[in-house]
Design a protein around this motif. Structure first.
Motif, PDB file in Angstrom:
ATOM      1  N   ARG A  56      -8.965   5.611   7.086  1.00 52.00           N
ATOM      2  CA  ARG A  56      -8.660   4.695   8.213  1.00 52.00           C
ATOM      3  C   ARG A  56      -8.627   3.243   7.739  1.00 52.00           C
ATOM      4  NH1 ARG A  56     -12.357   8.951   8.979  1.00 52.00           N
ATOM      5  NH2 ARG A  56     -13.618   8.038  10.635  1.00 52.00           N
ATOM      6  N   LEU A  57      -7.740   2.997   6.781  1.00 55.44           N
ATOM      7  CA  LEU A  57      -7.602   1.659   6.214  1.00 55.44           C
ATOM      8  C   LEU A  57      -6.819   0.758   7.150  1.00 55.44           C
ATOM      9  CD1 LEU A  57      -6.706   2.562   2.522  1.00 55.44           C
ATOM     10  CD2 LEU A  57      -8.950   2.331   3.596  1.00 55.44           C
TER      11      LEU A  57
ATOM     12  N   VAL B 177      -4.808   5.923   3.512  1.00 60.30           N
ATOM     13  CA  VAL B 177      -4.747   5.037   4.685  1.00 60.30           C
ATOM     14  C   VAL B 177      -5.203   5.810   5.913  1.00 60.30           C
ATOM     15  CG1 VAL B 177      -3.271   3.628   6.158  1.00 60.30           C
ATOM     16  CG2 VAL B 177      -2.898   3.663   3.688  1.00 60.30           C
ATOM     17  N   LEU B 178      -4.814   7.088   5.976  1.00 61.17           N
ATOM     18  CA  LEU B 178      -5.244   7.933   7.087  1.00 61.17           C
ATOM     19  C   LEU B 178      -6.676   8.404   6.880  1.00 61.17           C
ATOM     20  CD1 LEU B 178      -4.652   9.431   9.698  1.00 61.17           C
ATOM     21  CD2 LEU B 178      -3.722  11.304   8.346  1.00 61.17           C
TER      22      LEU B 178
ATOM     23  N   MET C 275      -1.143   6.595  -0.577  1.00 65.21           N
ATOM     24  CA  MET C 275      -1.070   6.171   0.834  1.00 65.21           C
ATOM     25  C   MET C 275      -1.735   7.151   1.805  1.00 65.21           C
ATOM     26  SD  MET C 275       0.169   3.140   1.312  1.00 65.21           S
ATOM     27  CE  MET C 275       0.902   3.066   2.961  1.00 65.21           C
ATOM     28  N   LYS C 276      -1.949   8.405   1.372  1.00 63.72           N
ATOM     29  CA  LYS C 276      -2.671   9.354   2.226  1.00 63.72           C
ATOM     30  C   LYS C 276      -4.041   8.804   2.620  1.00 63.72           C
ATOM     31  CE  LYS C 276      -2.618  13.308   0.006  1.00 63.72           C
ATOM     32  NZ  LYS C 276      -2.813  14.750  -0.363  1.00 63.72           N
TER      33      LYS C 276
ATOM     34  N   ASP D 232      10.996  -0.827  -8.372  1.00 56.29           N
ATOM     35  CA  ASP D 232       9.970  -0.644  -7.347  1.00 56.29           C
ATOM     36  C   ASP D 232       9.031   0.487  -7.733  1.00 56.29           C
ATOM     37  OD1 ASP D 232      10.741  -2.661  -5.661  1.00 56.29           O
ATOM     38  OD2 ASP D 232      12.186  -1.420  -4.587  1.00 56.29           O
ATOM     39  N   TYR D 233       7.758   0.210  -7.714  1.00 57.38           N
ATOM     40  CA  TYR D 233       6.759   1.219  -8.073  1.00 57.38           C
ATOM     41  C   TYR D 233       6.344   1.985  -6.816  1.00 57.38           C
ATOM     42  CZ  TYR D 233       2.513   3.321  -9.857  1.00 57.38           C
ATOM     43  OH  TYR D 233       1.552   4.226 -10.220  1.00 57.38           O
ATOM     44  N   GLY D 234       6.285   3.309  -6.912  1.00 60.98           N
ATOM     45  CA  GLY D 234       5.899   4.146  -5.763  1.00 60.98           C
ATOM     46  C   GLY D 234       4.393   4.302  -5.666  1.00 60.98           C
ATOM     47  N   ILE D 235       3.830   3.881  -4.534  1.00 55.57           N
ATOM     48  CA  ILE D 235       2.374   3.940  -4.322  1.00 55.57           C
ATOM     49  C   ILE D 235       2.015   5.352  -3.859  1.00 55.57           C
ATOM     50  CG2 ILE D 235       0.434   2.954  -3.032  1.00 55.57           C
ATOM     51  CD1 ILE D 235       1.689   0.847  -4.735  1.00 55.57           C
ATOM     52  N   LYS D 236       1.246   6.066  -4.694  1.00 58.43           N
ATOM     53  CA  LYS D 236       0.994   7.492  -4.428  1.00 58.43           C
ATOM     54  C   LYS D 236      -0.279   7.743  -3.621  1.00 58.43           C
ATOM     55  CE  LYS D 236       3.477   9.600  -8.281  1.00 58.43           C
ATOM     56  NZ  LYS D 236       3.301   8.927  -9.591  1.00 58.43           N
TER      57      LYS D 236
ATOM     58  N   LEU E 248      -2.464  -1.922  -6.801  1.00 57.73           N
ATOM     59  CA  LEU E 248      -2.595  -1.626  -5.373  1.00 57.73           C
ATOM     60  C   LEU E 248      -2.860  -0.136  -5.159  1.00 57.73           C
ATOM     61  CD1 LEU E 248      -2.377  -2.322  -2.362  1.00 57.73           C
ATOM     62  CD2 LEU E 248       0.113  -2.182  -2.575  1.00 57.73           C
TER      63      LEU E 248
ATOM     64  N   ILE F  89      -6.256   1.341  -3.383  1.00 53.79           N
ATOM     65  CA  ILE F  89      -6.217   2.196  -2.185  1.00 53.79           C
ATOM     66  C   ILE F  89      -6.968   3.504  -2.460  1.00 53.79           C
ATOM     67  CG2 ILE F  89      -4.688   3.568  -0.687  1.00 53.79           C
ATOM     68  CD1 ILE F  89      -2.625   1.335  -0.879  1.00 53.79           C
TER      69      ILE F  89
ATOM     70  N   GLN G  33       6.137  -7.254  -9.156  1.00 56.20           N
ATOM     71  CA  GLN G  33       7.526  -6.891  -8.915  1.00 56.20           C
ATOM     72  C   GLN G  33       8.402  -8.052  -8.432  1.00 56.20           C
ATOM     73  OE1 GLN G  33       7.721  -2.936  -6.804  1.00 56.20           O
ATOM     74  NE2 GLN G  33       5.880  -2.647  -8.033  1.00 56.20           N
TER      75      GLN G  33
ATOM     76  N   ILE H 103      -4.234  -2.441   6.514  1.00 58.12           N
ATOM     77  CA  ILE H 103      -3.498  -3.186   5.487  1.00 58.12           C
ATOM     78  C   ILE H 103      -2.691  -4.274   6.177  1.00 58.12           C
ATOM     79  CG2 ILE H 103      -1.773  -3.017   3.640  1.00 58.12           C
ATOM     80  CD1 ILE H 103      -2.437  -0.109   3.306  1.00 58.12           C
TER      81      ILE H 103
END
Lengths: 344, 344
Positions: free
Chosen positions: B276-277, B272-273, B269-270, B263-267, B236, B240, B257, B279
């Motif tokens: 302009r994703l 998304v801004l 996510m910036k 829990d894996y940290g999704i790095k 994921l 992204i 998972q 989800i």
């Protein structure tokens, strides 16, 4: 009429840390202009009234070969940003002398725009609203709130929203739109003074995230149906972890990672599936065609009547522009920062 | 007629990691049933023909006090999931002996449902389709693909989609819906055999994510306009990071998972801004009212005609049910996993 001095704020040097007035930027009085005879070449002559000072300007003060979402400033050229001015003379039918214009203005007392498509006439101004408000609550920040709210919030009365940087020009309008729609509002900000402002504009719960744990507040006051995100990082992770079923998350800023901080890994993304979340990235320009006219019909009226509240932090005089820019970078401004260059 | 043994698969113990046959689940032959005289109390007697084995069953094997989108299994009770059975006797006008029923069935050779509203008569079966297909491509997994595609994909011909677990019952229908709409399809799977199946159903690019780096493939073949996520975690994050502007991400599974992994940290996510994703978390049940009738009109026909291709991985005999469940959790099944409990 004799030429007069045209004060301008010049970008002098790419900063490594904070932008220092007199070094990174300098107020320059070497330019002169004759308001009656200066050639316009089909453009207009604008008198600058107010300029907006935003955090993102720091990103423009970079080596020009570095790519970014916003073009760089160039050394020895005049700074520019959103502002409002008055047309003094015009050589185009798109503008008339006496028009008030909104858009990208030079940090100069007077200027002749090369590209007039970056300016638009303010047609229906609320007479009691200062022009500066058209740079904040009635301008791009307010539009950001309004468009995002209309497009993605899908708010229902009784729902719970969490707004980060809720005292800012975007967040504070979101708080008021949410209260108007009957939501319970949880607001976070970074100073006690800002927290007080959040309460004044109607937030049901407001807290200083520097002294109060966000997860504790959301566990007690949530789960949340909407999260308006201006910061990203751990706050976003905590918000996702405290969502209700079918919550909506609007990602409108990521300020926790604008300045080269390491990318933070969001560990709560499993909740997107289990709670069937909807997450959307918001950029104001994507939604102008759909909502802009409606925004100008609705929001300035509410601000003029006092139904919606705004706040500003004014610096008077372009010669203090460098200081205003530095204040915003250091976060010591108390509200939306405006430079008043001249009175109307 | 004398009572006969009624084999059942029982949930014995909440697992911490993978569900172990004989420990987490156990095949039980202690129950007996007289098919002619067993009291029905207004219900029906069902002979189980086929049962579906799905990744989400792991989520039901949890401490019952932990909330989730699906109710928990209870220790010492019979497992249940989607299946197809045949009505042997009926004491309700809603069903007749000889009817084939689809819905939630016990993992038992015979059973008398307490709640007959969880079953429906299969009225318009495509005569050439085996009943097992109504548990996969023509059942809940196929519905998941179809509903998510209709609701969230907003696909346009020429766009690029990345589908993870693309050889699975959900992913393989997504691949075929995407090809039908004129998209370029990038497909990932965990064995070379599955990769071959992805190509057979039309994927333009198919790769084994265990031997080929996902980021390299997406960098070369992307950026992607749609990501259909069945796995979460690093995949994921990589997807992204490789999105085009205004890409849509449909989160339909998080199998990386499900089994107690950290829990894996999704790095990323910036993005998304900046891109302009959009989800969205997808659960099939949320969209039944809107798309179910349409699904049954469209998809079984395509499967029967061969326009859409499906594949199955059959386990024969309920006594091997625990192994079938584990195979799906480990991803060593070769296709949609079906337990054939009895022939018609």
């Amino acid at each position: 009429m004799a030429p007069i001095t045209n004060g301008r704020l010049i970008f002098k040097e790419i900063p490594t840390g904070y932008p220092i007035p007199g070094q990174t930027t300098a107020y320059d009085t070497s330019s002169h202009i004759d308001l009656e005879t200066e050639p316009l070449n089909g453009s207009i002559l604008v008198k600058t009234l107010v300029l907006s000072v935003d955090p993102y300007l720091r990103g423009k003060m970079r080596a020009p070969e570095r790519e970014s979402y916003t073009p760089p400033f160039f050394v020895n050229e005049v700074l520019y940003n959103y502002g409002v001015g008055k047309v003094i003379r015009s050589e185009t039918s798109a503008f008339r002398a006496g028009d008030y214009v909104y858009g990208i203005l030079d940090f100069a007392e007077y200027f002749i725009p090369k590209d007039i498509t970056k300016l638009e006439v303010i047609v229906e101004r609320e007479p009691t609203l200062p022009y500066s408000v058209y740079l904040g609550a009635a301008g791009m920040p307010g539009q950001t709130s309004y468009y995002g709210w209309k497009e993605y919030a899908k708010a229902k009365a009784g729902e719970v929203i969490f707004v980060s940087t809720a005292a800012g020009p975007v967040g504070s309008i979101v708080v008021q739109l949410a209260k108007q729609d009957g939501l319970k509002v949880i607001a976070s900000a970074g100073t006690d003074e800002k927290v007080k402002f959040c309460k004044k504009i109607g937030a049901d719960v407001a807290f200083n995230y520097k002294t109060t744990n966000t997860a504790d507040v959301l566990a007690k006051e949530g789960p949340i149906d909407i999260y308006w995100d201006n910061v990203g990082g751990p706050t976003l992770e905590t918000a996702i972890a405290n969502t209700a079923l079918r919550a909506r998350i609007i990602i409108c800023g990521y300020i926790s990672q604008y300045n080269g901080e390491e990318d933070y890994g969001i560990k709560s993304m499993k909740n997107v599936l289990s709670n069937r979340l909807s997450i959307n990235g918001l950029l104001v320009f994507d939604h102008q065609d759909r909502y802009k006219d409606e925004f100008y019909k609705v929001i300035p009226k509410k601000l003029a009547s006092g139904e919606f509240i705004y706040t500003e932090d004014i610096t008077r005089g372009l010669e203090k522009g460098g200081e205003a820019i530095l204040e915003v970078q250091k976060g010591v401004n108390t509200a939306k920062k405006i430079i008043v260059v001249a009175d109307d």
